[in-house]
Scaffold this active site. Structure first.
Site, PDB file in Angstrom:
ATOM      1  N   ARG A 157      15.657  17.434  16.231  1.00 46.16           N
ATOM      2  CA  ARG A 157      16.321  18.452  17.050  1.00 46.16           C
ATOM      3  C   ARG A 157      17.686  17.987  17.581  1.00 46.16           C
ATOM      4  O   ARG A 157      18.541  18.788  17.909  1.00 46.16           O
ATOM      5  CB  ARG A 157      15.390  18.867  18.204  1.00 46.16           C
ATOM      6  N   TYR A 197      33.030  39.945  20.743  1.00 45.06           N
ATOM      7  CA  TYR A 197      31.933  40.257  19.815  1.00 45.06           C
ATOM      8  C   TYR A 197      30.787  40.936  20.586  1.00 45.06           C
ATOM      9  O   TYR A 197      30.334  40.418  21.619  1.00 45.06           O
ATOM     10  CB  TYR A 197      31.488  38.933  19.201  1.00 45.06           C
ATOM     11  N   ASP A 257      36.202  31.885  21.182  1.00 43.71           N
ATOM     12  CA  ASP A 257      35.467  32.146  19.946  1.00 43.71           C
ATOM     13  C   ASP A 257      36.486  32.155  18.805  1.00 43.71           C
ATOM     14  O   ASP A 257      37.323  33.049  18.714  1.00 43.71           O
ATOM     15  CB  ASP A 257      34.735  33.499  20.060  1.00 43.71           C
ATOM     16  N   LYS A 291      29.943  32.612   9.210  1.00 43.52           N
ATOM     17  CA  LYS A 291      30.960  33.416   8.546  1.00 43.52           C
ATOM     18  C   LYS A 291      31.707  32.571   7.500  1.00 43.52           C
ATOM     19  O   LYS A 291      31.200  32.381   6.423  1.00 43.52           O
ATOM     20  CB  LYS A 291      31.908  34.011   9.590  1.00 43.52           C
TER      21      LYS A 291
HETATM   22  C1  LIG Z   1      29.142  36.934  13.858  1.00 39.70           C
HETATM   23  C2  LIG Z   1      29.862  36.497  15.068  1.00 39.70           C
HETATM   24  C3  LIG Z   1      29.208  35.746  16.045  1.00 39.70           C
HETATM   25  C4  LIG Z   1      27.734  35.443  15.987  1.00 39.70           C
HETATM   26  O1  LIG Z   1      27.378  34.645  14.919  1.00 39.70           O
HETATM   27  P1  LIG Z   1      25.865  34.638  14.368  1.00 39.70           P
HETATM   28  O2  LIG Z   1      25.856  33.449  13.478  1.00 39.70           O
HETATM   29  O3  LIG Z   1      25.652  35.931  13.692  1.00 39.70           O
HETATM   30  O4  LIG Z   1      24.968  34.453  15.565  1.00 39.70           O
HETATM   31  C5  LIG Z   1      29.942  35.324  17.129  1.00 39.70           C
HETATM   32  N1  LIG Z   1      31.248  35.633  17.262  1.00 39.70           N
HETATM   33  C6  LIG Z   1      31.896  36.358  16.345  1.00 39.70           C
HETATM   34  C7  LIG Z   1      33.337  36.670  16.547  1.00 39.70           C
HETATM   35  C8  LIG Z   1      31.228  36.820  15.228  1.00 39.70           C
HETATM   36  O5  LIG Z   1      31.879  37.580  14.338  1.00 39.70           O
END
Ligand SMILES: *Cc1c(COP(=O)(O)O)cnc(C)c1O
Length: 400
Positions: A65, A122, A192, A217
């Site tokens: 972990r 988001y 972010d 992503k």
């Molecule tokens: C998709 C996304 C997230 C969340 O990511 P997950 O892996 O789906 O939890 C956070 N911030 C942004 C800008 C995103 O596009």
């Protein structure tokens, strides 16, 4: 036997670091890539070694972990990607992008604290603030890009959270200015950085204390794994990691391995995503059924100057506001697209589209259409094929 190589001389440019960092062929029979270490238990030979393993749990290999050689390899690459050096800074991987957002917020905020959050964040991050953080007595105030933040701070404000460009509507924020205001009040700044990745945007160079990415992503890049990353100073790492570990937000072995595979080709992929997206965005902007395109990389965009100042590139995700039309017309357009998948997430090799106003909540500054907003992710297909698909779709839109 694998040969040892002469030491690498720094500094290398980021494309080179993405190719070479986090690899150690000598430790794995000369194989180019580290394997996916599948591990929960790590065994120690003596009581003393076991105790030392615990004491060294943030750096060594102690229990699945806390991390594995595979997660540590990717963490090293992502630290370089954010433009900072391992040591003063470091990265921790999490089980998803949301875990990379929830972890720092839960680690750094206490009951009674106040958080400033960008209005175009988001959607699930917004939902997390309004439901989970709210339950713990942490209050969120939303601000819009370009707002003067000074009057929004309170005595109990602890953190400003930015996302640039914003989700769905793509506003760029003036991060250096926000960081100055926040730091003057002893507040931390988190960003972010999913849209641009560290390749095209360096929040930690522009005043942010924490950069998070949904590695799901562009880092993974192939739409087949959930993964998150938090990059920050060593001292913030020591505050955030116990929470991430305590909540059980560990990234899985296979996911770390897929992230490591994906990040090797990030620079080449993003370059092509950008080139294709610009071509499609320019074509869309000139189409009579399109009101405007929301893509800061285009000189016509409201946020282009700020983008040019602070970013070195753009990824493949942008918005388009259509001229006024019915829900049925929008469905006729989107349902009939042959090359654009419809669904959440993005950053893979393939093109995607969603009707974006449905997930859009704005409270600091209301969103004004006038027509439907769609969000497109432009993949690695030939952009002329994508344009032909959209052209037929926009025909259906105006005929329905
Ligand atoms: C998709 C996304 C997230 C969340 O990511 P997950 O892996 O789906 O939890 C956070 N911030 C942004 C800008 C995103 O596009």
């Amino acid at each position: 036997m694998p040969q040892s190589k002469p030491p690498k001389t720094d500094p290398f440019r980021i494309e080179t670091r993405l190719t070479h960092d986090g690899r150690n062929p000598e430790a794995q029979a000369g194989a180019v890539n580290p394997p996916a270490y599948r591990m929960s238990t790590v065994t120690f030979p003596t009581v003393a070694a076991l105790a030392e393993g615990y004491a060294n749990r943030f750096d060594g290999i102690y229990y699945g972990r806390y991390g594995t050689p595979t997660s540590q390899a990717l963490e090293e690459v992502l630290t370089a990607l954010e433009g900072v050096e391992q040591g003063p800074y470091r990265t921790m991987l999490t089980s998803s992008g949301m875990a990379a957002i929830a972890g720092p917020l839960l680690a750094l905020l206490n009951s009674g604290d106040h958080l400033l959050m960008i209005d175009s964040v988001y959607g699930p991050t917004r939902a997390f603030c309004d439901t989970q953080l709210n339950r713990f007595g942490i209050e969120t105030t939303y601000y819009a890009a370009g707002d003067n933040l000074a009057p929004l701070f309170r005595d109990n404000t602890r953190l400003v959270f930015c996302e640039s460009p914003g989700s769905l509507t793509f506003e760029i924020q003036d991060l250096p200015q926000i960081a100055d205001i926040a730091h003057a009040r002893d507040c931390l700044v988190a960003v972010d950085n999913t849209w641009a990745t560290g390749l095209y945007y360096r929040p930690l160079h522009l005043g942010a204390d924490i950069s998070v990415q949904a590695a799901t992503k562009y880092i993974v890049g192939h739409s087949d794994a959930m993964l998150g990353a938090v990059t920050c100073s060593e001292s913030l790492y020591r505050r955030i990691k116990p929470a991430v570990s305590g909540f059980g937000y560990a990234a899985g072995s296979e996911e770390c391995w897929l992230g490591l595979r994906g990040v090797r080709t990030l620079a080449a992929r993003l370059r092509q995503h950008q080139e294709n997206a610009l071509k499609v965005a320019d074509w869309l902007a000139a189409h009579p059924n399109v009101d405007r395109v929301l893509y800061p990389a285009r000189p016509e965009d409201t946020y282009h100057d700020l983008w040019r100042r602070d970013f070195t590139g753009a990824s493949g995700l942008f918005g388009a506001v259509l001229k006024l039309g019915s829900d049925d017309a929008l469905a006729a357009m989107l349902d009939g697209l042959a090359l654009f998948g419809m669904g959440y997430s993005w950053g893979g090799f393939e093109s995607l589209v969603i009707p974006a106003d449905r997930g859009l909540t704005r409270t600091a500054r209301p969103w004004n259409g006038p027509g439907p907003l769609i969000r497109l992710h432009i993949g690695l297909e030939n952009p002329d094929d994508l344009i032909a698909d959209l052209a037929a779709g926009l025909d259906r839109y105006s005929r329905s």
